[in-house]
Design a protein around this motif. Structure first.
Motif, PDB file in Angstrom:
ATOM      1  N   SER A 116       0.838  -1.201   0.000  1.00 59.20           N
ATOM      2  CA  SER A 116       0.000   0.000   0.000  1.00 59.20           C
ATOM      3  C   SER A 116       0.869   1.245   0.000  1.00 59.20           C
ATOM      4  CB  SER A 116      -0.911   0.033   1.227  1.00 59.20           C
ATOM      5  OG  SER A 116      -1.886  -0.985   1.167  1.00 59.20           O
ATOM      6  N   GLY A 117       0.354   2.275  -0.653  1.00 57.26           N
ATOM      7  CA  GLY A 117       1.058   3.546  -0.657  1.00 57.26           C
ATOM      8  C   GLY A 117       0.198   4.643  -1.234  1.00 57.26           C
ATOM      9  N   GLU A 118       0.485   5.858  -0.834  1.00 54.81           N
ATOM     10  CA  GLU A 118      -0.223   7.008  -1.384  1.00 54.81           C
ATOM     11  C   GLU A 118       0.207   7.222  -2.828  1.00 54.81           C
ATOM     12  OE1 GLU A 118      -0.428  11.840  -0.712  1.00 54.81           O
ATOM     13  OE2 GLU A 118       0.081  10.557   1.011  1.00 54.81           O
ATOM     14  N   ILE A 119      -0.741   7.637  -3.657  1.00 57.93           N
ATOM     15  CA  ILE A 119      -0.469   7.853  -5.083  1.00 57.93           C
ATOM     16  C   ILE A 119       0.004   9.281  -5.319  1.00 57.93           C
ATOM     17  CG2 ILE A 119      -1.495   7.965  -7.386  1.00 57.93           C
ATOM     18  CD1 ILE A 119      -3.485   5.827  -6.528  1.00 57.93           C
ATOM     19  N   VAL A 120       1.081   9.411  -6.093  1.00 58.05           N
ATOM     20  CA  VAL A 120       1.499  10.720  -6.591  1.00 58.05           C
ATOM     21  C   VAL A 120       1.393  10.673  -8.115  1.00 58.05           C
ATOM     22  CG1 VAL A 120       3.934  10.006  -6.494  1.00 58.05           C
ATOM     23  CG2 VAL A 120       3.354  12.427  -6.715  1.00 58.05           C
ATOM     24  N   ARG A 121       0.569  11.558  -8.656  1.00 60.56           N
ATOM     25  CA  ARG A 121       0.291  11.537 -10.094  1.00 60.56           C
ATOM     26  C   ARG A 121       1.229  12.473 -10.846  1.00 60.56           C
ATOM     27  NH1 ARG A 121      -2.076  14.930 -13.449  1.00 60.56           N
ATOM     28  NH2 ARG A 121      -2.933  14.127 -15.401  1.00 60.56           N
ATOM     29  N   LEU A 122       1.715  11.987 -12.010  1.00 64.45           N
ATOM     30  CA  LEU A 122       2.533  12.796 -12.901  1.00 64.45           C
ATOM     31  C   LEU A 122       1.927  12.742 -14.303  1.00 64.45           C
ATOM     32  CD1 LEU A 122       6.101  11.626 -11.795  1.00 64.45           C
ATOM     33  CD2 LEU A 122       4.852  13.659 -11.035  1.00 64.45           C
ATOM     34  N   ASP A 123       1.998  13.860 -15.015  1.00 62.42           N
ATOM     35  CA  ASP A 123       1.422  13.910 -16.360  1.00 62.42           C
ATOM     36  C   ASP A 123       2.185  13.025 -17.351  1.00 62.42           C
ATOM     37  OD1 ASP A 123      -0.724  15.647 -15.920  1.00 62.42           O
ATOM     38  OD2 ASP A 123       0.578  17.402 -16.032  1.00 62.42           O
ATOM     39  N   ALA A 124       3.503  12.885 -17.141  1.00 61.40           N
ATOM     40  CA  ALA A 124       4.331  12.121 -18.068  1.00 61.40           C
ATOM     41  C   ALA A 124       5.611  11.710 -17.362  1.00 61.40           C
ATOM     42  CB  ALA A 124       4.654  12.955 -19.310  1.00 61.40           C
ATOM     43  N   LEU A 125       6.356  10.797 -17.966  1.00 66.58           N
ATOM     44  CA  LEU A 125       7.599  10.329 -17.381  1.00 66.58           C
ATOM     45  C   LEU A 125       8.566  11.490 -17.129  1.00 66.58           C
ATOM     46  CD1 LEU A 125       9.503   7.861 -16.675  1.00 66.58           C
ATOM     47  CD2 LEU A 125      10.396   8.155 -18.990  1.00 66.58           C
TER      48      LEU A 125
ATOM     49  N   ASP B 198       8.193  14.315 -16.070  1.00 60.52           N
ATOM     50  CA  ASP B 198       7.925  15.094 -14.851  1.00 60.52           C
ATOM     51  C   ASP B 198       8.648  14.535 -13.626  1.00 60.52           C
ATOM     52  OD1 ASP B 198       6.303  16.731 -16.339  1.00 60.52           O
ATOM     53  OD2 ASP B 198       4.457  15.705 -15.781  1.00 60.52           O
ATOM     54  N   ILE B 199       9.036  13.249 -13.678  1.00 59.29           N
ATOM     55  CA  ILE B 199       9.693  12.656 -12.516  1.00 59.29           C
ATOM     56  C   ILE B 199      11.045  13.314 -12.234  1.00 59.29           C
ATOM     57  CG2 ILE B 199      10.875  10.814 -13.788  1.00 59.29           C
ATOM     58  CD1 ILE B 199       9.216  10.369 -10.355  1.00 59.29           C
ATOM     59  N   TYR B 200      11.686  13.809 -13.278  1.00 54.45           N
ATOM     60  CA  TYR B 200      13.029  14.367 -13.100  1.00 54.45           C
ATOM     61  C   TYR B 200      13.015  15.652 -12.282  1.00 54.45           C
ATOM     62  CZ  TYR B 200      13.860  11.052 -16.888  1.00 54.45           C
ATOM     63  OH  TYR B 200      13.906   9.907 -17.648  1.00 54.45           O
ATOM     64  N   ASP B 201      11.933  16.418 -12.381  1.00 48.67           N
ATOM     65  CA  ASP B 201      11.841  17.686 -11.654  1.00 48.67           C
ATOM     66  C   ASP B 201      11.035  17.575 -10.363  1.00 48.67           C
ATOM     67  OD1 ASP B 201      13.297  19.022 -13.653  1.00 48.67           O
ATOM     68  OD2 ASP B 201      11.487  19.303 -14.851  1.00 48.67           O
ATOM     69  N   THR B 202      10.553  16.375 -10.062  1.00 49.45           N
ATOM     70  CA  THR B 202       9.765  16.190  -8.842  1.00 49.45           C
ATOM     71  C   THR B 202      10.702  15.937  -7.656  1.00 49.45           C
ATOM     72  OG1 THR B 202       7.952  15.220 -10.125  1.00 49.45           O
ATOM     73  CG2 THR B 202       7.947  14.829  -7.757  1.00 49.45           C
ATOM     74  N   PRO B 203      10.571  16.697  -6.579  1.00 51.76           N
ATOM     75  CA  PRO B 203      11.442  16.502  -5.415  1.00 51.76           C
ATOM     76  C   PRO B 203      11.319  15.087  -4.854  1.00 51.76           C
ATOM     77  CG  PRO B 203      10.242  18.575  -5.240  1.00 51.76           C
ATOM     78  CD  PRO B 203       9.637  17.826  -6.399  1.00 51.76           C
ATOM     79  N   GLU B 204      12.420  14.547  -4.376  1.00 48.24           N
ATOM     80  CA  GLU B 204      12.438  13.190  -3.846  1.00 48.24           C
ATOM     81  C   GLU B 204      11.464  13.015  -2.689  1.00 48.24           C
ATOM     82  OE1 GLU B 204      15.604  10.114  -1.740  1.00 48.24           O
ATOM     83  OE2 GLU B 204      16.328  11.569  -3.230  1.00 48.24           O
TER      84      GLU B 204
ATOM     85  N   ILE C  77      12.112   2.441 -13.360  1.00 51.83           N
ATOM     86  CA  ILE C  77      13.505   2.823 -13.126  1.00 51.83           C
ATOM     87  C   ILE C  77      13.589   4.220 -12.536  1.00 51.83           C
ATOM     88  CG2 ILE C  77      15.705   3.360 -14.235  1.00 51.83           C
ATOM     89  CD1 ILE C  77      15.038   1.199 -16.321  1.00 51.83           C
ATOM     90  N   GLU C  78      12.919   5.173 -13.190  1.00 52.40           N
ATOM     91  CA  GLU C  78      13.047   6.573 -12.778  1.00 52.40           C
ATOM     92  C   GLU C  78      12.321   6.838 -11.458  1.00 52.40           C
ATOM     93  OE1 GLU C  78      15.201   8.276 -14.230  1.00 52.40           O
ATOM     94  OE2 GLU C  78      15.469   6.847 -15.872  1.00 52.40           O
ATOM     95  N   ALA C  79      11.202   6.165 -11.234  1.00 54.01           N
ATOM     96  CA  ALA C  79      10.480   6.351  -9.965  1.00 54.01           C
ATOM     97  C   ALA C  79      11.278   5.769  -8.803  1.00 54.01           C
ATOM     98  CB  ALA C  79       9.106   5.696 -10.050  1.00 54.01           C
ATOM     99  N   SER C  80      11.921   4.635  -9.039  1.00 53.01           N
ATOM    100  CA  SER C  80      12.718   4.011  -7.992  1.00 53.01           C
ATOM    101  C   SER C  80      13.870   4.912  -7.554  1.00 53.01           C
ATOM    102  CB  SER C  80      13.265   2.663  -8.488  1.00 53.01           C
ATOM    103  OG  SER C  80      14.089   2.072  -7.513  1.00 53.01           O
ATOM    104  N   LYS C  81      14.455   5.615  -8.495  1.00 56.00           N
ATOM    105  CA  LYS C  81      15.565   6.506  -8.171  1.00 56.00           C
ATOM    106  C   LYS C  81      15.145   7.608  -7.199  1.00 56.00           C
ATOM    107  CE  LYS C  81      18.006   5.800 -12.568  1.00 56.00           C
ATOM    108  NZ  LYS C  81      18.397   6.430 -13.859  1.00 56.00           N
ATOM    109  N   LYS C  82      13.842   7.921  -7.188  1.00 54.47           N
ATOM    110  CA  LYS C  82      13.328   8.949  -6.277  1.00 54.47           C
ATOM    111  C   LYS C  82      12.718   8.337  -5.010  1.00 54.47           C
ATOM    112  CE  LYS C  82      14.234  12.704  -8.686  1.00 54.47           C
ATOM    113  NZ  LYS C  82      13.272  13.685  -9.176  1.00 54.47           N
ATOM    114  N   GLY C  83      12.837   7.012  -4.848  1.00 51.65           N
ATOM    115  CA  GLY C  83      12.380   6.369  -3.619  1.00 51.65           C
ATOM    116  C   GLY C  83      10.972   5.828  -3.650  1.00 51.65           C
ATOM    117  N   ALA C  84      10.342   5.750  -4.812  1.00 53.20           N
ATOM    118  CA  ALA C  84       8.986   5.206  -4.907  1.00 53.20           C
ATOM    119  C   ALA C  84       8.981   3.720  -4.566  1.00 53.20           C
ATOM    120  CB  ALA C  84       8.426   5.416  -6.314  1.00 53.20           C
ATOM    121  N   ILE C  85       7.839   3.228  -4.069  1.00 55.97           N
ATOM    122  CA  ILE C  85       7.721   1.805  -3.732  1.00 55.97           C
ATOM    123  C   ILE C  85       7.025   1.015  -4.833  1.00 55.97           C
ATOM    124  CG2 ILE C  85       7.722   2.254  -1.258  1.00 55.97           C
ATOM    125  CD1 ILE C  85       4.662   1.801  -1.306  1.00 55.97           C
TER     126      ILE C  85
END
Length: 455
Positions: free
Chosen positions: A126-135, A137-143, A180-188
């Motif tokens: 389980s985890g809270e959802i964080v929505r992004l418009d496109a891949l 956007d993950i690069y500029d999203t704070p960890e 890959i990119e979500a994991s780099k920011k600590g996503a589960i």
């Protein structure tokens, strides 16, 4: 290298003066056979209903290999054989389960499917959802906004594209690199909006990737309808996703490409044409790529039945493992180079069993112009589109070893293709018999023209 347009079209006096008429008459016989005595539809029925989904490494994939060899044997070809290839074996395990919840509201069950190659959740996650418009956007999203959460990539098909393939290409990267990119920011975990044209409740799977240097997290697709629901709920406040997936890898195993040949009367130069025998493990792999498989089987069967004697070697290949690694295509190309074979042209059909409209051309300017010229005879058969484009995944590795070769991909009217692609709806009932037969005839006609005029 290639016979001139004037000889092909019969615009000069001499023995070739009736080439265009001769070609038209023979191609007419091809179409008559495909549309009246054709076996493509029955072959597809057997592949889908008696064998079913054929994910690489499965018993069904092995059954499909034996079926393909048997059908090519029945066509009376000069050579039919299996080509060994090592392929990955991944399974999704028990059916995925997932739901979303806002606060203490009742849980809402999701239509969800694991992406091909994903790891499991190791129980309920389980985890809270964080929505992004496109891949991107993950690069500029704070960890801190991502860590410990589930990233939801919500990029939809751009409906302005007339080509649904272009729309798919614009979204594909979120499926392939999203984890890959979500994991780099600590996503589960990761979920993506299904890569589909329409809004419905059918989730679409497909290949995704991991990096050895990055922690692996589970990845799944939700239906387009559910994606809209999640977005609307997030506008009101936080949403929690809970899901369970039992996916796992079993290493590599031995499998095979299936090959059938008609020998050339003048040389051993090879014209390859094929599709991929494997499919994802949902639906029946009818459009992707059962249709392409039966197109090619039917093409070589028709040419053999009509008594056509090819100049070059015609090789029909039923490739294994296009969907999650393309090891069939890579292995085929590597063996071709090892054997010092001479490959001059390759054709592929992997866009579904819909109405054929022409061929995509991958080659230099001279080759593109030449194909456009010889294809004039196909206008009477309503094949009108002959433009530069992608030829196909399976045959692409051949270009690494034979960079000067010509490649062609059957162009289909794909407006409905991504309604079914990689989903439970890709079943036999969603393939039109006549459109399937026209695709087979188009493949046979182009193989005939290429063999006759390409040196």
């Amino acid at each position: 290298m290639k016979k001139s347009l004037f000889l092909i079209l019969g615009l000069v006096i001499g023995s070739s003066a009736f080439s265009q008429k001769e070609d038209s008459l023979f191609i007419r016989k091809i179409y008559d056979e495909a549309l009246v005595e054709g076996e493509a539809y029955d072959n597809l029925r057997y592949l889908c209903k008696e064998i079913g989904a054929r994910i690489t490494g499965s018993a069904e994939a092995e059954m499909a290999i034996q079926w393909g060899k048997s059908v090519l044997d029945e066509a009376g070809l000069d050579n039919v054989y299996l080509q060994e290839v090592e392929v990955p074996h991944w399974e999704r395990g028990t059916k995925e389960a997932a739901w979303i919840q806002q606060g203490d509201d009742k849980p809402i069950k999701l239509d969800i499917i694991a992406l091909g190659g994903s790891i499991g959740t190791d129980g309920i996650m389980s985890g809270e959802i964080v929505r992004l418009d496109a891949l991107e956007d993950i690069y500029d999203t704070p960890e801190e906004d991502v860590k410990g959460k589930v990233v939801f990539y919500d990029k939809a098909f751009d409906q302005r594209f007339l080509s649904t393939g272009m729309a798919y290409g614009g979204c594909y990267i979120q499926r392939y690199k999203g984890a890959i990119e979500a994991s780099k920011k600590g996503a589960i975990g990761v979920i993506i909006r299904s890569l589909a044209s329409s809004t419905d409740d059918h989730p679409h799977t497909g290949s995704m990737a991991y990096e050895d240097s990055t922690r692996k997290i589970p990845a799944a697709a939700v239906s387009t309808e559910n994606s809209d629901l999640i977005r609307s709920m997030l506008e009101k406040g936080p949403v929690t996703l809970t899901m369970e997936m039992d996916c796992r890898w079993y290493g590599n195993i031995k499998s095979h490409n299936v090959i059938g040949e008609l020998n050339g009367s003048e040389d051993d130069k090879i014209i390859t044409f094929g599709g991929h025998l494997d499919s994802w493990d949902v639906g029946e792999g009818a459009h992707d790529d059962g249709a392409g498989i039966v197109h090619c089987i039917e093409a070589i069967r028709i040419l053999k039945k009509l008594g056509y004697q090819p100049k070059h070697k015609l090789r029909c290949v039923l490739f294994m493992n296009e969907e999650n690694g393309n090891y069939g295509g890579k292995n085929y190309a590597s063996i071709a180079e090892e054997k010092k074979e001479e490959h001059i042209v390759a054709l592929e059909t992997d866009a579904g069993g819909f109405l054929p409209v022409g061929f995509n051309i991958r080659g230099n300017e001279e080759q593109i112009k030449w194909v456009q010229e010889i294809s004039a005879v196909l206008e009477d058969f309503e094949l009108l589109r002959f433009k530069p484009g992608f030829s196909g995944v399976d045959i692409s590795p051949l270009k690494d070893y034979f960079p000067g070769m010509l490649q062609l991909g059957l162009a289909i009217n794909t407006q409905r293709y991504f309604d079914y692609h990689h989903s439970e709806t890709d079943v036999f009932e969603n393939v039109n018999k006549r459109e399937l037969e026209l695709g087979a005839a188009a493949m046979a006609a182009m193989v005939y023209l290429i063999d006759k005029y390409y040196e």
